[in-house]
Design an enzyme around this catalytic site. Sequence first.
Site, PDB file in Angstrom:
ATOM      1  N   GLU A  24       0.833  -1.215   0.000  1.00 43.36           N
ATOM      2  CA  GLU A  24       0.000   0.000   0.000  1.00 43.36           C
ATOM      3  C   GLU A  24       0.863   1.259   0.000  1.00 43.36           C
ATOM      4  O   GLU A  24       0.574   2.226  -0.705  1.00 43.36           O
ATOM      5  CB  GLU A  24      -0.962  -0.043   1.195  1.00 43.36           C
ATOM      6  CG  GLU A  24      -1.997  -1.147   0.981  1.00 43.36           C
ATOM      7  CD  GLU A  24      -2.975  -1.377   2.126  1.00 43.36           C
ATOM      8  OE1 GLU A  24      -3.906  -2.158   1.929  1.00 43.36           O
ATOM      9  OE2 GLU A  24      -2.812  -0.790   3.207  1.00 43.36           O
TER      10      GLU A  24
ATOM     11  N   GLN B 155      -9.628  -8.061  12.248  1.00 42.75           N
ATOM     12  CA  GLN B 155     -10.800  -8.936  12.433  1.00 42.75           C
ATOM     13  C   GLN B 155     -10.623  -9.945  13.577  1.00 42.75           C
ATOM     14  O   GLN B 155     -11.511 -10.058  14.436  1.00 42.75           O
ATOM     15  CB  GLN B 155     -11.134  -9.665  11.128  1.00 42.75           C
ATOM     16  CG  GLN B 155     -12.262  -9.037  10.349  1.00 42.75           C
ATOM     17  CD  GLN B 155     -13.525  -8.813  11.167  1.00 42.75           C
ATOM     18  OE1 GLN B 155     -14.014  -9.695  11.868  1.00 42.75           O
ATOM     19  NE2 GLN B 155     -14.062  -7.615  11.106  1.00 42.75           N
TER      20      GLN B 155
END
Length: 438
Positions: A177, A326
């Site tokens: 990224e 998560q």
Amino acid sequence: MSSMNIPQSSFPRVIIIGGGFGGIALAKKLSKKEAQVVLLDKHNYHNFQPLLYQVSTGGLEPDSIAYPIRKVLQGYPNFYFRLANVLEIDTQGKRVLTNIGDIRYDYLVVATGSETNYFGNKGIQTMGMAMKTIPQSLNLRSLILENFEQALLTDDLHERDALMNFVIVGGGPTGVELAGALAEIKKGILPKDYPDLDTRRAQINLVQSGDRLLPAMSDVASRKAERFLEGLGVNVWKNIRVADYDGKCVTTNTDTVFETATLVWAAGVQAVGIKGLDAKEILARGNRLKVNHFHQVEGFEEIFAIGDVAQMQTDAFPEGHPMMAQPAIQQGRSLGENMVRLIDGKPMKPFVYKDKGSMATVGRNKAVVDLPRFKFQGVFAWFVWMFVHLYFLIGFRNRVVVFINWVYNYIRFDREARLIIRPFKKQNQADRSKLMQD
Ligand SMILES: Cc1cc2nc3c(=O)[nH]c(=O)nc-3n(C[C@H](O)[C@H](O)[C@H](O)COP(=O)(O)OP(=O)(O)OC[C@H]3O[C@@H](n4cnc5c(N)ncnc54)[C@H](O)[C@@H]3O)c2cc1C
């Protein structure tokens, strides 16, 4: 009253160390139940780490990815927050020792997350940049911009190239990224900001020790991410291991060397350990605390660990769950429900992780998404990536600000937070390792 000015209660006291994804999910579950919840964190805000790279590259202001912990749990009747750096756990006396005093617990939950792992390489730790916290991301933002300001001033072509040469180590989502964002800056912003500098010479190098990028994702996601990056002009180096960095030159296990003023280390993390809970027998790989299926730390009934700091071995995850948001959120929620059962004298339920998939973005209209049933890449994946990140970002204001920023950046091909607010002084390089602890 305890030394932290927290009243005694008839409810058992649960101390949570860390207001990250795991700690907040747990506190939300528990603070309306019959428990006194005390959350300790050395920062008064929750840091949304997945968007740190956008702060480093001027796409977002830091305030839009941070959120006050007190505000998240405002109105929860049994909740107390204290800004405290936890120094040690006295497991015998059931006390947490902090820089603002000590406090007794009935139950303790360690949710301290992870930190950059340099694998003992002092050169990289001292001279390289990390991107795990907001102050670190701001340091990186300043350094990138300072490099270009300095590149303008030097007549030495060699030095100029080194200032415009970036080496990012680690081909996981963070490295991918960041490399993608830097490549977009090179293409869309630098030529306009520095018309008197030949910014075409700027090089973005992404170095990965393995044979593919995004090794935790599918083959197709890896291949596509690499193709996206190469399309943006990023030099992807695979099967190369960075050996050292002295602030000027990156050496590797091959003949390849990089002359650069900026090395970003995104090649490893390890759990944030705490004194008193650091016996060899309870530590797994990466310093993680070994926990059973109820998150109890090995050998302790009243001490739990969740998130990046915890390693729960299961058949599906023999090395523990991925160090991602998560698992931390799901573990926090599960432990919250289990603690209510525990306090009520009922048996706890073992934690089962529901894998919802993973994703990474490379840049404008370019992302890769692996869902349990579908894998897709490109524009639609990019929209899914944006939606998911907005959804999990804490705070309505933050969501609105980030959304508006993204729309603006998309339409204008811009990133206006390219500001040197707190200069990163090159002469302080010896102090860098200290800054990285912020
Ligand atoms: C750059 C980057 C990008 C990422 N991108 C993604 C992504 O796209 N998707 C994804 O799922 N995951 C991503 N992750 C990983 C994800 O952010 C972590 O897995 C997640 O934050 C773990 O949650 P946690 O609750 O265990 O710890 P954290 O969220 O790290 O929270 C730990 C908290 O503990 C506090 N703390 C630590 N030590 C002490 C102490 N001694 N005293 C007091 N407080 C203390 C810290 O201040 C912090 O608030 C990324 C991480 C980084 C660094």
